[in-house]
Design an enzyme around this catalytic site. Structure first.
Site, PDB file in Angstrom:
ATOM      1  N   LYS A   6       2.682   2.177   2.363  1.00  0.00           N
ATOM      2  CA  LYS A   6       2.546   2.785   3.692  1.00  0.00           C
ATOM      3  C   LYS A   6       3.587   2.176   4.614  1.00  0.00           C
ATOM      4  CE  LYS A   6      -2.077   4.477   4.634  1.00  0.00           C
ATOM      5  NZ  LYS A   6      -3.192   4.447   5.596  1.00  0.00           N
ATOM      6  N   LYS A  32       0.822  -1.217   0.000  1.00  0.00           N
ATOM      7  CA  LYS A  32       0.000   0.000   0.000  1.00  0.00           C
ATOM      8  C   LYS A  32       0.850   1.259   0.000  1.00  0.00           C
ATOM      9  CE  LYS A  32      -3.179  -0.076   3.258  1.00  0.00           C
ATOM     10  NZ  LYS A  32      -3.922  -0.411   4.502  1.00  0.00           N
TER      11      LYS A  32
HETATM   12  N1  C2G Z   1     -10.694   7.263   8.345  1.00  0.00           N
HETATM   13  C1  C2G Z   1     -11.709   8.185   8.607  1.00  0.00           C
HETATM   14  N2  C2G Z   1     -11.386   9.450   8.929  1.00  0.00           N
HETATM   15  C2  C2G Z   1     -10.084   9.841   9.006  1.00  0.00           C
HETATM   16  C3  C2G Z   1      -9.050   8.908   8.762  1.00  0.00           C
HETATM   17  C4  C2G Z   1      -9.387   7.600   8.428  1.00  0.00           C
HETATM   18  O1  C2G Z   1     -12.904   7.846   8.535  1.00  0.00           O
HETATM   19  N3  C2G Z   1      -9.801  11.138   9.320  1.00  0.00           N
HETATM   20  C5  C2G Z   1     -11.077   5.896   7.983  1.00  0.00           C
HETATM   21  C6  C2G Z   1     -10.608   5.498   6.589  1.00  0.00           C
HETATM   22  O2  C2G Z   1     -11.513   5.974   5.598  1.00  0.00           O
HETATM   23  C7  C2G Z   1     -10.596   3.968   6.692  1.00  0.00           C
HETATM   24  C8  C2G Z   1     -10.230   3.727   8.161  1.00  0.00           C
HETATM   25  O3  C2G Z   1     -10.458   4.975   8.859  1.00  0.00           O
HETATM   26  O4  C2G Z   1     -11.910   3.465   6.440  1.00  0.00           O
HETATM   27  C9  C2G Z   1      -8.785   3.312   8.344  1.00  0.00           C
HETATM   28  O5  C2G Z   1      -7.963   4.295   7.746  1.00  0.00           O
HETATM   29  P1  C2G Z   1      -6.466   3.868   7.312  1.00  0.00           P
HETATM   30  O6  C2G Z   1      -5.799   3.209   8.450  1.00  0.00           O
HETATM   31  O7  C2G Z   1      -5.839   5.029   6.630  1.00  0.00           O
HETATM   32  O8  C2G Z   1      -6.808   2.729   6.234  1.00  0.00           O
HETATM   33  P2  C2G Z   1      -6.324   2.656   4.711  1.00  0.00           P
HETATM   34  O9  C2G Z   1      -4.867   2.841   4.619  1.00  0.00           O
HETATM   35  O10 C2G Z   1      -7.238   3.518   3.945  1.00  0.00           O
HETATM   36  O11 C2G Z   1      -6.560   1.085   4.401  1.00  0.00           O
HETATM   37  O12 C2G Z   1      -8.176  -2.666   2.052  1.00  0.00           O
HETATM   38  C10 C2G Z   1      -8.464  -1.365   2.536  1.00  0.00           C
HETATM   39  C11 C2G Z   1      -7.245  -0.713   3.106  1.00  0.00           C
HETATM   40  O13 C2G Z   1      -6.584  -1.561   4.037  1.00  0.00           O
HETATM   41  C12 C2G Z   1      -7.661   0.600   3.766  1.00  0.00           C
END
Ligand code: C2G
Length: 129
Positions: A46, A44
């Site tokens: 990340k 990803k």
């Molecule tokens: N999120 C949110 N508001 C934020 C930050 C994050 O609602 N200010 C939500 C994201 O939309 C996601 C969840 O929190 O639904 C987790 O965010 P991340 O850890 O950044 O996940 P991500 O890297 O988007 O991974 O297969 C899907 C991926 O693994 C998603």
């Protein structure tokens, strides 16, 4: 029992994550969180600050979370929905439409992201201290 699943890295856990998990849990009775492994995070592009084990430990303490499983690939979602008997798949709306293929297997819900907070923002602001 209505089962919900969501996916993410959940690094440097913050209130935007918590509000997502809270709303996801409100859509059912049992919430499964698939948390990205350190290896999958590389796919990803990340790099989480906390290891998978520590991110898992932290998520398991959250009252909205009933079970934490590893997210190892982009391709496991259909099988996860089947294996865990999932009724609702939930993601923040930064993923709007990306997982609509799951609609054959379960309800798909995209929730509004929480504005003003993100793991990237935290890292950037701490770096500037
Ligand atoms: N999120 C949110 N508001 C934020 C930050 C994050 O609602 N200010 C939500 C994201 O939309 C996601 C969840 O929190 O639904 C987790 O965010 P991340 O850890 O950044 O996940 P991500 O890297 O988007 O991974 O297969 C899907 C991926 O693994 C998603």
């Amino acid at each position: 029992m209505k089962k919900v699943i969501t996916y993410g890295t959940f690094d440097l856990l913050h209130w935007g994550h918590i509000k997502l998990l809270e709303r996801a849990k409100q859509l059912g009775d049992y919430l499964v969180v698939a948390i990205s492994t350190d290896e999958f995070n590389l796919q990803k592009q990340k790099k989480a600050y906390h290891s998978y084990e520590h991110r898992k430990l932290i998520l398991e303490t959250i009252r909205y979370v009933d079970e934490v499983i590893p997210e190892k690939s982009w391709d496991q979602k259909v099988q996860d929905v089947i294996d865990h008997d999932i009724d609702v798949f939930v993601m923040g709306d930064d993923w709007e439409g990306k997982f609509d293929f799951l609609k054959e297997h379960c309800e798909v819900v995209y929730l509004p992201r929480t504005e003003g907070i993100s793991t990237t923002k935290i890292k950037e602001e701490i770096a500037g201290l």
